[in-house]
Scaffold this motif. Structure first.
Motif, PDB file in Angstrom:
ATOM      1  N   LEU A 179      21.079  31.555  52.129  1.00 40.65           N
ATOM      2  CA  LEU A 179      22.347  31.484  51.395  1.00 40.65           C
ATOM      3  C   LEU A 179      23.181  30.278  51.829  1.00 40.65           C
ATOM      4  N   LEU A 180      23.176  30.025  53.137  1.00 40.80           N
ATOM      5  CA  LEU A 180      24.001  28.949  53.688  1.00 40.80           C
ATOM      6  C   LEU A 180      23.655  27.598  53.078  1.00 40.80           C
ATOM      7  N   PHE A 181      22.338  27.379  52.825  1.00 36.50           N
ATOM      8  CA  PHE A 181      21.900  26.069  52.328  1.00 36.50           C
ATOM      9  C   PHE A 181      21.610  26.074  50.837  1.00 36.50           C
ATOM     10  N   ASN A 182      21.642  27.247  50.226  1.00 40.79           N
ATOM     11  CA  ASN A 182      21.218  27.367  48.829  1.00 40.79           C
ATOM     12  C   ASN A 182      22.090  28.410  48.135  1.00 40.79           C
ATOM     13  N   PRO A 183      23.367  28.076  47.908  1.00 41.83           N
ATOM     14  CA  PRO A 183      24.336  29.113  47.532  1.00 41.83           C
ATOM     15  C   PRO A 183      24.246  29.627  46.097  1.00 41.83           C
ATOM     16  N   GLY A 184      23.580  28.943  45.190  1.00 42.36           N
ATOM     17  CA  GLY A 184      23.589  29.381  43.788  1.00 42.36           C
ATOM     18  C   GLY A 184      22.828  30.675  43.578  1.00 42.36           C
ATOM     19  N   PRO A 185      22.798  31.170  42.331  1.00 39.05           N
ATOM     20  CA  PRO A 185      22.068  32.410  42.058  1.00 39.05           C
ATOM     21  C   PRO A 185      20.553  32.215  41.951  1.00 39.05           C
ATOM     22  N   GLY A 186      20.079  30.954  41.957  1.00 35.85           N
ATOM     23  CA  GLY A 186      18.665  30.682  41.691  1.00 35.85           C
ATOM     24  C   GLY A 186      17.709  31.490  42.554  1.00 35.85           C
ATOM     25  N   GLU A 187      17.917  31.476  43.873  1.00 36.60           N
ATOM     26  CA  GLU A 187      16.977  32.184  44.750  1.00 36.60           C
ATOM     27  C   GLU A 187      17.098  33.700  44.594  1.00 36.60           C
ATOM     28  N   ASN A 188      18.302  34.178  44.230  1.00 37.33           N
ATOM     29  CA  ASN A 188      18.415  35.620  43.945  1.00 37.33           C
ATOM     30  C   ASN A 188      17.499  35.987  42.792  1.00 37.33           C
TER      31      ASN A 188
END
Lengths: 656, 126
Positions: A179-188
């Motif tokens: 989350l810290l490095f990739n805050p958007g919803p994409g990885e969710n």
């Protein structure tokens, strides 16, 4: 939440690129067109009764196959975009952020949403017919598997229109996915869609394992099962043991992102490398899940088109079982460079080389099956012939990668990229296309045009080698995986141009394939005999397409190639005596699997954006669906013997 | 099975295919009226899970004691699930249940044990 804030969450700049907006317009128009067409032709009831609520394995197979072909298109377009970006040094065909998204979706879609459903399409279409059963063991669970897969696939594909695609690669390693490095919803989107689709996959594994163990026709002992059934059984067992580690890894990553835990975070004592370990604990068996079913397909295709019994059947069974067990002991070869000690790396390097032995045994057996046979060069057989050298070379480069010191050079270079495309395209995709041409008449009742199929085959085959041979060389010249652009003067330019040309040839192959499918659907030669290839296994004893109840009378099996044996003895299932037909117990259609898929989609979408009210609504939907289906005892009906007699008589299969 | 041109009846073939030791494989259907045991098993699993969760979140125990307690809870839950949902108690001969169970333990211990072995290096790196 203000409107502009909402708009920014749903449509950040990364989904407002001109190409994506163009696709948005196209999707909206296509959606409206389909809705309009369904309404105009009054097909809504038909759609609901015949497809959305069906539990018939043959219809589920068709839905899996359509989904897989659509996903092949999407993944293929991603691949063409990647090759366009890499064709010239210093190119900016698309922004770097979009490039990350495209290579992530390319990998994830091709593995989870193209190859897996395509394999399950084959299982659903063929396994019950081959073992002489009327459906799978748990028909409603089978439909649930499909709709969970569909919910996951739709959720994943929604990401590039709403909210932004995942961009941490198809493996989703932390800390890229943290989350810290990739805050958007994409990885969710990535974690949730794979969790939902993965549940469906696990259920499919259970379903086919039970089906094959319990529902074989009388007389079909284990050693009389067609090799495709063996491969389906082994694949199901692999799914059953491989998917739990993935589910655990994905769920823990999702907790890290959504609920603030720190299983795999860099801070608070998390261990990102444990994710890598768990992912490949799944990932290596997954590689075999992707290829073993196609070993089964090739074993059927080569025997049918060589007009010979499969050479060395017992050895084939032993080698497939050996692959199953060994594939659990090789996963570290995906991360030799992580730095575990030499003891660990040597152990897994050797186990990796060991697994090449049973695979080599299978290759020899296929060649010896063709030896002295009357080989017919149909499209299905051409893919088999292309598969053998392609897969052998892919396997050989795999053994090179298993040499630990050498792997420190090859790791995550284009050599690796070329290797795994070599085995996945050469093994899985060629196998899937072979199966498509082989079983299409059984699924749809018409043959695919052979001439067009040969065009598509040669384009795929030549395109494949033109694309990936230069990539081996690029890897040796130091070009790394997931590289966005490169300066001129490294000697990479020409090879990259050749590779892109190859990708275009493969794209042309896909266009011809789709033309072939559509043309054959309209003008193709109808399969009136039900046995267009002079086949050997029980599915060819049935008319094409197969009636709802499959077998009016369950056949009794006396030997390995049951249908071939019956034909040699002049027997047939077509001359049925009316008194042999009894009432048939069939599963009832149910809306629950579809609604369950919808509910899971709602939960997934809500959780992607952490909109808890939506999650709660979807969660209630899931609980209600499960409760309802758990207490629903009215799940089957009896097909009257007279109905079956009429149906068989109309097919000309009834005496008197 | 002897080679014969005469078609067997389904029942005969079934008998030849499955010797007496495998007779239990024959489909057996019986409908439970109400799945009371399963519902209690489900509630029990949830209770055990939340107990472990609350123990971890509230830091009520020192680390070693905490680990042993949640491990115990996990083993109890595994037993519960095997007994209630995996039909361990349904009598078809314990021997037939034990072979797959040994296999499960072998695979589970293999996965966990090998993962620990692989990840041990981390203590030397970080």
């Amino acid at each position: 939440m203000s409107f502009s804030h909402l708009a920014h969450t749903l449509f950040p700049p990364s989904v407002r690129l001109p190409d994506i907006l163009l696709i948005d317009v196209g999707l909206v128009l296509a959606g409206l067109g389909i809705l309009g067409l369904l309404t105009k032709t009054r097909r809504w009831g038909w759609l609901w009764r015949e497809w959305l609520t069906t539990v018939d394995h043959k219809k589920i197979a068709v839905m899996y196959m359509i989904a897989a072909l659509v996903m092949l298109l999407r993944g293929g377009i991603d691949a063409e975009m990647l090759r366009a970006q890499l064709a010239a040094p210093g190119a900016h065909f698309m922004p770097a952020s979009q490039y990350d998204e495209v290579f992530t979706t390319h990998g994830t879609i091709m593995i989870f949403f193209m190859a897996m459903p395509f394999i399950f399409a084959l299982f659903n279409a063929v396994v019950p017919l081959m073992i002489g059963a009327r459906d799978v063991a748990f028909p409603r669970l089978n439909a649930m598997s499909y709709w969970l897969f569909a919910a996951g696939a739709i959720l994943f594909n929604l990401s590039f229109i709403i909210g932004g695609s995942p961009n941490a690669g198809w493996t989703g390693y932390p800390p890229y996915s943290e989350l810290l490095f990739n805050p958007g919803p994409g990885e969710n989107y990535y974690f949730l869609s794979l969790l939902i689709a993965g549940m469906g996959t696990t259920m499919t594994g259970i379903n086919f394992l039970v089906t094959i163990v319990r529902m074989r026709a009388p007389g079909m002992t284990l050693m009389r099962m067609p090799l495709f059934i063996w491969s389906a059984m082994v694949t199901s067992a692999l799914v059953l043991f491989a998917f739990p580690p993935l589910t655990v890894a994905l769920a823990m990553s999702l907790f890290d992102r959504v609920f603030g835990s720190s299983f795999f975070t860099l801070a608070h004592g998390g261990m990102p490398m444990m994710y890598v370990n768990l992912f490949w604990l799944f990932g290596h068996p997954e590689v075999y899940i992707l290829v073993i079913p196609l070993f089964g397909v090739f074993s059927e295709v080569v025997a049918t088109f060589s007009k010979k019994q499969l050479f060395g059947y017992p050895i084939m069974v032993v080698s497939i079982l050996a692959i199953m067990f060994l594939s659990y002991g090789t996963w570290v070869h995906h991360f030799f460079t992580m730095g575990a000690g030499p003891g660990v790396n040597v152990f897994f390097g050797l186990s990796t080389m060991l697994i090449a032995i049973p695979t080599g045994v299978k290759i020899f057996n296929w060649i010896f099956t063709m030896w002295g046979g009357r080989v017919q060069y149909t499209v299905a057989m051409l893919y088999q012939l292309a598969f053998i050298p392609t897969f052998v070379i892919g396997g050989a480069t795999g053994v090179l990668l298993a040499v630990v010191p050498a792997d420190y050079q090859f790791h995550n270079s284009y050599f690796l990229i070329a290797h795994f495309h070599n085995v996945i395209i050469g093994g899985t995709l060629f196998g899937l296309l072979s199966a498509l041409y082989y079983w299409w008449p059984k699924m749809f009742g018409m043959k695919l045009n052979e001439q067009q199929g040969k065009w598509a085959f040669w384009l795929f085959f030549i395109g494949f080698w033109v694309t990936f041979t230069p990539q081996y060389l690029l890897g040796l010249k130091g070009m790394t995986r997931r590289i966005y652009t490169y300066p001129s003067g490294l000697g990479w330019h020409n090879l990259n141009v050749i590779s892109t040309v190859g990708a275009l040839i493969m794209g042309a192959g896909f266009v011809v394939l789709v033309f072939n499918l559509v043309w054959s659907y309209v003008y193709g030669e109808r399969d009136l005999t039900g046995d267009p290839w002079d086949g050997r296994t029980l599915e060819w004893s049935l008319p094409s397409p197969v009636p709802e109840y499959n077998f009016a009378r369950i056949p009794v099996v006396h030997s390995r190639d049951a249908w071939w044996d019956m034909k040699q003895k002049g027997q047939s299932l077509a001359a049925l005596r009316p008194e042999d037909v009894h009432d048939i117990e069939m599963p009832k259609n149910s809306p629950i699997p579809f609604l369950l898929g919808v509910a899971f989609f709602v939960v997934g979408f809500g959780m992607t954006f952490k909109w808890w009210p939506i999650v709660i609504v979807g969660g209630l939907g899931i609980v209600l669906c499960l409760l309802f289906t758990g207490f629903d005892y009215d799940d089957h009906h009896h097909l009257q013997a007279d109905t079956v007699r009429q149906s068989e008589a109309s097919l000309g299969r009834l005496q008197g | 099975m002897s080679e014969t041109n005469q078609a067997l009846t389904a029942e005969q073939a079934y008998q030849e295919d499955n010797d007496s030791a495998l007779g239990f494989l024959k489909p057996q259907f019986h409908e439970e009226k109400f799945p009371t045991v399963q519902i209690w098993g489900y509630i029990g699993s949830l209770v055990l899970t939340f107990a472990a969760y609350l123990l971890v979140m509230n830091h009520v125990l020192p680390p070693v004691a905490l680990l042993s307690v949640i491990l115990t809870l996990a083993v109890i839950q595994a037993g519960l699930q095997l007994g209630v949902f995996m039909h361990l108690k349904e009598g078809r001969g314990l021997a037939w249940q034990l072979i797959p169970l040994y296999l499960v333990f072998l695979i589970a211990i293999g996965m966990v044990g090998m993962s620990i072995w692989i990840m041990l290096f981390k203590s030397g790196v970080s």
